[in-house]
Motif scaffolding. Structure first.
Motif, PDB file in Angstrom:
ATOM      1  N   LEU A 208       0.817  -1.223   0.000  1.00 15.01           N
ATOM      2  CA  LEU A 208       0.000   0.000   0.000  1.00 15.01           C
ATOM      3  C   LEU A 208       0.849   1.270   0.000  1.00 15.01           C
ATOM      4  CD1 LEU A 208      -2.594  -1.376   2.559  1.00 15.01           C
ATOM      5  CD2 LEU A 208      -3.161  -0.675   0.224  1.00 15.01           C
ATOM      6  N   SER A 209       2.155   1.152   0.246  1.00 20.44           N
ATOM      7  CA  SER A 209       3.033   2.336   0.252  1.00 20.44           C
ATOM      8  C   SER A 209       3.820   2.476  -1.048  1.00 20.44           C
ATOM      9  CB  SER A 209       4.027   2.245   1.421  1.00 20.44           C
ATOM     10  OG  SER A 209       3.363   2.092   2.635  1.00 20.44           O
ATOM     11  N   ALA A 210       3.422   1.771  -2.095  1.00 23.48           N
ATOM     12  CA  ALA A 210       4.231   1.745  -3.322  1.00 23.48           C
ATOM     13  C   ALA A 210       4.474   3.143  -3.890  1.00 23.48           C
ATOM     14  CB  ALA A 210       3.545   0.870  -4.369  1.00 23.48           C
ATOM     15  N   GLN A 211       3.457   3.990  -3.848  1.00 26.14           N
ATOM     16  CA  GLN A 211       3.605   5.331  -4.438  1.00 26.14           C
ATOM     17  C   GLN A 211       4.579   6.177  -3.607  1.00 26.14           C
ATOM     18  OE1 GLN A 211       0.771   3.599  -4.347  1.00 26.14           O
ATOM     19  NE2 GLN A 211       0.134   3.598  -6.485  1.00 26.14           N
ATOM     20  N   ALA A 212       4.418   6.137  -2.264  1.00 32.76           N
ATOM     21  CA  ALA A 212       5.287   6.942  -1.393  1.00 32.76           C
ATOM     22  C   ALA A 212       6.738   6.472  -1.504  1.00 32.76           C
ATOM     23  CB  ALA A 212       4.809   6.836   0.055  1.00 32.76           C
ATOM     24  N   GLU A 224       5.628   8.930 -13.688  1.00 33.37           N
ATOM     25  CA  GLU A 224       5.592   7.471 -13.878  1.00 33.37           C
ATOM     26  C   GLU A 224       5.064   6.743 -12.636  1.00 33.37           C
ATOM     27  OE1 GLU A 224       5.876   5.897 -16.589  1.00 33.37           O
ATOM     28  OE2 GLU A 224       6.606   7.573 -17.806  1.00 33.37           O
ATOM     29  N   ILE A 225       4.645   7.525 -11.619  1.00 36.78           N
ATOM     30  CA  ILE A 225       4.087   6.874 -10.420  1.00 36.78           C
ATOM     31  C   ILE A 225       2.571   6.815 -10.588  1.00 36.78           C
ATOM     32  CG2 ILE A 225       3.831   6.986  -7.912  1.00 36.78           C
ATOM     33  CD1 ILE A 225       6.477   8.537  -7.810  1.00 36.78           C
ATOM     34  N   PRO A 226       2.001   5.609 -10.723  1.00 40.56           N
ATOM     35  CA  PRO A 226       0.563   5.525 -10.955  1.00 40.56           C
ATOM     36  C   PRO A 226      -0.227   5.917  -9.710  1.00 40.56           C
ATOM     37  CG  PRO A 226       1.491   3.335 -10.649  1.00 40.56           C
ATOM     38  CD  PRO A 226       2.648   4.287 -10.629  1.00 40.56           C
ATOM     39  N   LEU A 346       7.337  -2.201  -7.900  1.00 41.57           N
ATOM     40  CA  LEU A 346       6.063  -2.913  -8.033  1.00 41.57           C
ATOM     41  C   LEU A 346       4.906  -2.002  -7.619  1.00 41.57           C
ATOM     42  CD1 LEU A 346       8.173  -5.168  -8.164  1.00 41.57           C
ATOM     43  CD2 LEU A 346       6.686  -6.571  -6.741  1.00 41.57           C
ATOM     44  N   PHE A 347       3.857  -2.020  -8.409  1.00 42.57           N
ATOM     45  CA  PHE A 347       2.647  -1.239  -8.096  1.00 42.57           C
ATOM     46  C   PHE A 347       1.414  -2.110  -8.339  1.00 42.57           C
ATOM     47  CE2 PHE A 347       5.689   1.940  -9.750  1.00 42.57           C
ATOM     48  CZ  PHE A 347       5.692   2.875  -8.719  1.00 42.57           C
ATOM     49  N   GLY A 348       0.382  -1.867  -7.531  1.00 39.87           N
ATOM     50  CA  GLY A 348      -0.915  -2.508  -7.797  1.00 39.87           C
ATOM     51  C   GLY A 348      -0.905  -4.009  -7.626  1.00 39.87           C
TER      52      GLY A 348
END
Ligand SMILES: Cc1cc2nc3c(=O)[nH]c(=O)nc-3n(C[C@H](O)[C@H](O)[C@H](O)COP(=O)(O)OP(=O)(O)OC[C@H]3O[C@@H](n4cnc5c(N)ncnc54)[C@H](O)[C@@H]3O)c2cc1C
Length: 370
Positions: A208-212, A224-226, A346-348
């Motif tokens: 859940l912290s992938a963006q941060a 490029e950060i979804p 990794l995202f999502g």
């Protein structure tokens, strides 16, 4: 060539980060998995259905389709060889009304395309012969779906990483990284003993912290950060005897597989998860949802005793789409997208991330070229 403290640093000791650490350490790399919490597997990996998915639904050619099927095959072998508990109980996808029957054909066709083994179509009578308390108009059977002890699995992965000379470092949040000229990364880690360490490869699997986490890496392009969304799912547990042996799934809802039935490894019946978009990490389960759960369950189990449904737990999906948007694939972003050689972000990694985890680890290693 520069000397690094570790060949690879992985951010996050959930099922996916640990599987990435395992894949890299299997290739002879020295690995440090940094985990913010005081124990492994406290994030999304601790709040899910623990279902081993067959790989039926995912779009042709997607990472989800390929990595779920490959991950599922690898997972059963890993669980067996590491004496981690599982039950290959099988699953029925049920049409709960006449107009859902056509959806079974679509799911079966997709499952065939995805290379899912052993699937078959069942008439209503055949399904009821297997599960007498069921109500349905027809079903698909997926014999290789199951449930497993996900925490035991993560402990086994940690054991493998440590046996290979790697480290799973707890209470140590990743705070950021900067690319080193000539290759690799300088990593900042916090916690009681803040550390600076260098690595050739960096893998971020912080759920859940992938963006941060991506935003804390110098040079990672913000564009490029979804965008992330939280997709909450609640579960209710049945007080009483579990009505079915197999997993029971009505056809998927938009954005998730939807509320289903499973008999957990303790023999208890659990229903969920539904899907609600939320703004905060709120894990409460609203007892007022009991009626809505009972109405949904009644479609495939008419005898459900509503009073015996008790609020259980909730999980939050790290989604990359809003309620009305199409559901995207997993993202394992490499230098072609963000420009930082040696980094896979990794995202999502929502469902079927647990099932896919070993195959995600292999794919990440391949993308790093190791
Ligand atoms: C309700 C629900 C049901 C699901 N059911 C299934 C299912 O039945 N089958 C299936 O295959 N999949 C299922 N999934 C999906 C599956 O649970 C996830 O895909 C998987 O657990 C994701 O693992 P992860 O390691 O990516 O994330 P996580 O388990 O969240 O791990 C990320 C880790 O990173 C750590 N972290 C975060 N930030 C930092 C930082 N800065 N520094 C260090 N560490 C950090 C966190 O503390 C956490 O431990 C479900 C998900 C949900 C929400």
């Amino acid at each position: 060539m520069a000397d690094f403290d570790f060949d690879a640093v992985v951010v996050g000791a959930g099922a996916v980060g640990l599987a990435c650490g395992h894949a890299l350490s299997r290739r002879g790399l020295t690995v440090a998995v940094l985990e913010a919490e005081a124990a492994i597997g406290q994030g999304v990996s601790s709040r899910n259905s623990e279902v081993i998915h067959g790989g039926l639904y995912y779009p042709t050619g997607s990472l989800k389709a390929r990595l779920c099927v490959a991950g599922r095959r690898a997972l059963y072998g890993f669980l067996e060889s590491h004496h981690v508990d599982f039950d290959r109980c099988g699953k029925l996808v049920v049409a709960t009304s006449a107009d859902e029957v056509g959806r079974l054909d679509d799911i079966w066709a997709q499952a065939r395309t995805n290379g899912v083994e052993g699937m078959d179509r069942l008439t209503r009578a055949q399904a009821l012969a297997l599960e007498p308390e069921l109500a349905c108009e027809g079903a698909l059977i997926s014999p290789n779906s199951g449930v497993f002890d996900s925490h035991g699995y993560m402990l086994a992965l940690q054991g493998e990483i440590e046996a290979a000379g790697g480290a799973v470092v707890l209470s140590t949040p990743f705070e950021g990284a900067a690319p080193i000229e000539g290759g690799g990364f300088a990593v900042r880690a916090g916690g009681a003993e803040p550390a600076r360490l260098t690595c050739r490869y960096l893998v971020t699997a912080p759920g859940l912290s992938a963006q941060a986490v991506a935003a804390s890496i110098e040079g990672f392009p913000a564009g490029e950060i979804p965008k992330g969304h939280y997709g909450k799912g609640m579960y209710f547990r049945l007080a009483g005897k579990a009505p079915f042996r197999r997993l029971i799934y009505p056809p998927p809802i938009h954005g998730a597989l939807g509320t289903h039935y499973r008999r957990d490894l303790g023999g208890q019946a659990v229903f969920g998860p539904d899907l609600h978009y939320v703004e905060t990490l709120d894990y409460s389960v609203d007892p007022g949802m009991r009626g809505a759960f009972a109405a949904y369950i009644r479609k495939f189990w008419p005898a459900v005793p509503e009073d015996a449904l008790t609020p259980d737990y909730a999980g939050i999906r790290p989604k990359l789409h809003g309620p009305d948007e199409p559901q995207p694939d997993f993202r394992l972003d490499g230098a072609d997208l963000h420009g930082l050689a040696g980094l896979v972000a990794l995202f999502g990694i929502e469902s079927p991330g647990l099932t896919s985890s070993l195959a995600i680890g292999e794919e990440v290693a391949a993308r790093l070229g190791v």
